[in-house]
Design an enzyme around this catalytic site. Structure first.
Site, PDB file in Angstrom:
ATOM      1  N   TYR A  36     -10.391  -2.232  -0.708  1.00 32.65           N
ATOM      2  CA  TYR A  36     -11.105  -2.348   0.567  1.00 32.65           C
ATOM      3  C   TYR A  36     -11.853  -1.102   0.989  1.00 32.65           C
ATOM      4  O   TYR A  36     -12.698  -1.164   1.873  1.00 32.65           O
ATOM      5  CB  TYR A  36     -10.114  -2.727   1.685  1.00 32.65           C
ATOM      6  CG  TYR A  36      -9.379  -3.996   1.386  1.00 32.65           C
ATOM      7  CD1 TYR A  36     -10.065  -5.212   1.386  1.00 32.65           C
ATOM      8  CD2 TYR A  36      -8.026  -3.988   1.060  1.00 32.65           C
ATOM      9  CE1 TYR A  36      -9.408  -6.388   1.081  1.00 32.65           C
ATOM     10  CE2 TYR A  36      -7.360  -5.164   0.749  1.00 32.65           C
ATOM     11  CZ  TYR A  36      -8.053  -6.360   0.758  1.00 32.65           C
ATOM     12  OH  TYR A  36      -7.411  -7.514   0.454  1.00 32.65           O
ATOM     13  N   LYS A  54     -12.792   8.220   4.873  1.00 32.52           N
ATOM     14  CA  LYS A  54     -12.492   6.937   4.245  1.00 32.52           C
ATOM     15  C   LYS A  54     -13.372   5.883   4.898  1.00 32.52           C
ATOM     16  O   LYS A  54     -13.441   5.794   6.122  1.00 32.52           O
ATOM     17  CB  LYS A  54     -11.008   6.596   4.422  1.00 32.52           C
ATOM     18  CG  LYS A  54     -10.605   5.328   3.663  1.00 32.52           C
ATOM     19  CD  LYS A  54      -9.105   5.076   3.734  1.00 32.52           C
ATOM     20  CE  LYS A  54      -8.739   3.730   3.138  1.00 32.52           C
ATOM     21  NZ  LYS A  54      -7.314   3.422   3.256  1.00 32.52           N
ATOM     22  N   ASP A 149       3.164  -0.415   2.969  1.00 35.32           N
ATOM     23  CA  ASP A 149       2.530  -0.126   1.678  1.00 35.32           C
ATOM     24  C   ASP A 149       3.028   1.228   1.160  1.00 35.32           C
ATOM     25  O   ASP A 149       2.236   2.040   0.666  1.00 35.32           O
ATOM     26  CB  ASP A 149       1.005  -0.140   1.844  1.00 35.32           C
ATOM     27  CG  ASP A 149       0.272  -0.348   0.524  1.00 35.32           C
ATOM     28  OD1 ASP A 149       0.913  -0.760  -0.468  1.00 35.32           O
ATOM     29  OD2 ASP A 149      -0.954  -0.099   0.479  1.00 35.32           O
TER      30      ASP A 149
END
Ligand code: ADP
Ligand code: MG
Length: 264
Positions: A36, A54, A149
């Site tokens: 992503y 990012k 995660d």
């Protein structure tokens, strides 16, 4: 339609142009590409401090769900505000594609250490790192956030100090999720998910020191030759046995193991 198409490579150039013309940073290099997002290393030309930008992959910019998730990643990073998580510096859009800038964490990910550099971790070291990780995760949970995660590329360390990055799958913690309703522990929106990931993370650390014998592959319980209390502990993280009621509970039980280890 033709005009709308923007390859990630061309978009890279837009990001570089943006950094050069609109910020005080210099573009250094690309440091990560995921499903992503893309991450770049930047440097402040006056202070020489490093930062990471990012951005969402531009091909997802018309997908509401992915956009929402990326925006939530920024929101959560802002809220978490802890010493073991890079601080959010700023955020914005470049050509309708969201990005954010955060502190750069010096050090390496456990993925780099184990798989690129062949670093190994003993049982004692692995448990110590797990303890530190649980202490940080407890703080996340106190703030009502679950990371979901906690994998080796998202945990960095430098001189034994851990840093957690990548809140792309993080969620707001729901209090009661009945255990019998959990079909996918990784996606559960409470502490169970983080503890489950920590169980796998701990196995990665322990396997770093394992050399396969010629015999056929067995389960980790047989292969790793761990003390029974450590096996039992990991099985509780992985929901093979009765789960811990919270990260705090997992941490308390870990100190009991460490004490038992020290006495042997
Ligand atoms: N703040 C940071 N400091 C140092 N390295 C970082 C930082 N953010 C990202 N990285 C590097 O970039 C990689 C990808 O970033 P991440 O946020 O995990 O994105 P993705 O969602 O693509 O997994 C990480 O695995 C890490 O190596
Ligand atoms: Mg990641």
């Amino acid at each position: 339609m033709f005009l709308q198409y923007l390859s990630e490579k061309k978009y890279d150039q837009l990001v570089i142009d943006y950094i050069t013309s609109e910020t005080n940073y210099d573009f250094i290099e690309e440091i990560g590409v995921g499903a992503y997002g893309v991450a770049y290393l930047l440097e402040d030309s006056t202070s020489n401090n490093k930062y990471v930008l990012k951005r969402m992959k531009t091909k997802h910019r018309h997908k509401k769900k992915i956009r929402h998730k990326f925006e939530q990643e920024i929101k959560i990073l802002k809220e978490i505000n802890l010493p073991n998580v890079p601080a959010l510096i700023s955020h914005g859009d470049i050509r309708d594609t969201p990005f954010y800038i955060m502190d750069y964490v010096e050090g390496k990910t456990f993925e780099q250490a184990i798989f690129r550099e062949g670093q190994t971790f003993s049982v004692e070291q692995s448990l110590k790192i797990t303890k530190e990780l649980l202490e940080i995760i407890m703080e996340f949970h106190k703030k009502g956030i679950v990371h979901r995660d906690l994998r080796i590329p998202n945990i960095l360390f430098k001189e034994n100090r851990l840093n957690i990055i990548d809140f792309g799958l993080a969620a707001y913690k729901k209090n009661e999720v009945p255990i019998e309703e959990i079909t996918n522990p990784k996606r559960t929106e409470n502490h169970i998910s983080d503890l489950y990931f920590i169980g796998h993370f701990l196995l990665f650390l322990l396997y770093s020191d394992y050399t396969p014998s010629k015999k056929k592959e067995q389960g980790w319980q047989e292969e790793l030759l761990l003390p029974p209390e450590v096996i039992n502990y990991i099985e509780r993280l992985l929901l093979i046995r009765s789960p811990f009621s919270s990260a705090e509970d997992a941490l308390q039980n870990l100190s009991l193991i460490s004490k038992a280890q020290a006495q042997t």
